[in-house]
Design an enzyme around this catalytic site. Structure first.
Site, short mmCIF file in Angstrom:
data_model
loop_
_atom_site.label_atom_id
_atom_site.label_comp_id
_atom_site.label_asym_id
_atom_site.label_seq_id
_atom_site.Cartn_x
_atom_site.Cartn_y
_atom_site.Cartn_z
N GLY A 1 0.78 -1.17 0.04
CA GLY A 1 -0.01 -0.17 0.25
C GLY A 1 0.97 0.86 0.00
CD GLN B 1 3.04 5.91 2.42
OE1 GLN B 1 1.97 5.37 2.18
NE2 GLN B 1 3.85 5.09 3.29
CB CYS C 1 4.65 2.70 7.53
SG CYS C 1 3.88 3.88 6.84
CG LEU C 2 5.96 1.26 2.47
CD1 LEU C 2 5.31 1.69 0.84
CD2 LEU C 2 7.64 0.21 2.23
CG HIS D 1 -1.55 1.83 7.46
ND1 HIS D 1 -0.70 1.14 8.46
CD2 HIS D 1 -0.70 2.43 6.57
CE1 HIS D 1 0.54 1.80 8.08
NE2 HIS D 1 0.34 2.22 7.02
CD GLU D 2 -1.45 2.41 3.01
OE1 GLU D 2 -0.55 1.35 2.45
OE2 GLU D 2 -1.35 3.76 2.98
CG HIS E 1 0.36 7.10 5.59
ND1 HIS E 1 0.37 7.70 5.92
CD2 HIS E 1 0.17 5.45 5.63
CE1 HIS E 1 1.82 6.43 6.56
NE2 HIS E 1 1.30 5.35 6.07
O1 K2U Z 1 1.85 3.03 4.16
C1 K2U Z 1 2.38 1.20 4.11
O2 K2U Z 1 3.55 1.74 4.58
C2 K2U Z 1 2.20 0.35 3.39
C3 K2U Z 1 2.14 -0.48 4.39
C4 K2U Z 1 0.64 -1.39 3.93
C5 K2U Z 1 0.67 -2.15 5.54
C6 K2U Z 1 0.23 -1.28 6.50
C7 K2U Z 1 0.19 -2.63 7.47
C8 K2U Z 1 -0.95 -3.59 7.29
C9 K2U Z 1 -0.99 -3.97 6.42
C10 K2U Z 1 -0.68 -3.52 5.11
C11 K2U Z 1 3.05 -1.32 4.35
O3 K2U Z 1 3.15 -2.17 2.72
S1 K2U Z 1 3.14 -2.86 5.28
C12 K2U Z 1 4.57 -3.64 4.98
C13 K2U Z 1 5.71 -3.53 4.53
C14 K2U Z 1 6.31 -3.02 5.28
C15 K2U Z 1 7.84 -1.80 5.40
C16 K2U Z 1 8.97 -2.69 4.59
C17 K2U Z 1 7.93 -3.28 3.47
C18 K2U Z 1 6.72 -3.11 3.29
ZN ZN Z 2 2.30 3.43 5.63
#
Ligand code: K2U
Ligand code: ZN
Length: 172
Positions: A46, A51, A94-95, A136-137, A140
């Protein structure tokens, strides 16, 4: 194909309340494509526009990506119109908050309204990972990070770790 850098905490831009998209045009669709490219490049499932530094109420998701699939979804001006009283706990990352994983409780099931890539109004009923990721998104878009839902003590520890990591990164 444009991969844009992802803002990491601490950064005041991540506390921005993003503005609604007033017209779904080619510029918005190009931004969405950049968001998808940036999400895949970071191995995320996501990504919200803020971001990558764009304060517009739009986000992309691809839950199939974690299984190697490609099914990107775009949500413009998403709004939760119903949420269950039942809660669900899930470990979130979270990225924009690298290398931090914490359990967060959120409504288990939601109904959301949003505009799609053509600007048409859609309604989605979600549960499981889709519900968690969408909430979650949408957080943001309101300047809220998942670590804002954990205890103040834990958040303090996490923020000190992130601040130290960013200083080391900036120092090269
Ligand atoms: O907002 C984001 O950074 C995307 C999240 C999406 C997500 C958050 C919470 C629960 C499910 C999905 C990230 O893609 S979470 C997975 C992740 C985190 C760090 C690095 C790579 C992948
Ligand atoms: Zn996030």
């Amino acid at each position: 194909m444009t991969i844009r850098p992802i803002i990491t905490a601490p950064d005041p831009r991540l506390k921005t309340v993003s503005e609604a998209v007033d017209r779904v045009n080619d510029s918005i669709r190009k931004l969405a494509d950049d968001m998808v490219d940036s999400m895949y490049a970071a191995d995320g499932i996501g990504l919200a526009a803020i971001q990558i530094g764009v304060p517009k109420r739009m986000l992309v998701m691809d839950l199939d990506q974690k299984d190697g699939g490609r099914n990107p979804r775009l949500f413009i001006n998403p709004k939760v119109v119903w949420a269950s009283e039942e809660m669900a706990k899930m470990e979130e990352g979270c990225l924009s908050v690298p290398e931090v994983w914490e359990d967060v409780e959120r409504p288990a099931r939601i109904t959301a309204e949003y505009l799609d890539r053509d600007g048409a109004l859609q309604t989605l009923e979600a549960d499981g990972l889709l519900a968690t990721c969408l909430q979650h998104e949408i957080d943001h878009l309101n300047g809220v990070l998942f670590i804002d839902h954990i205890s103040r003590l834990k958040r303090g520890i996490v923020m000190r770790k992130l601040t130290k990591a960013k200083k080391l990164k900036d120092a090269g």
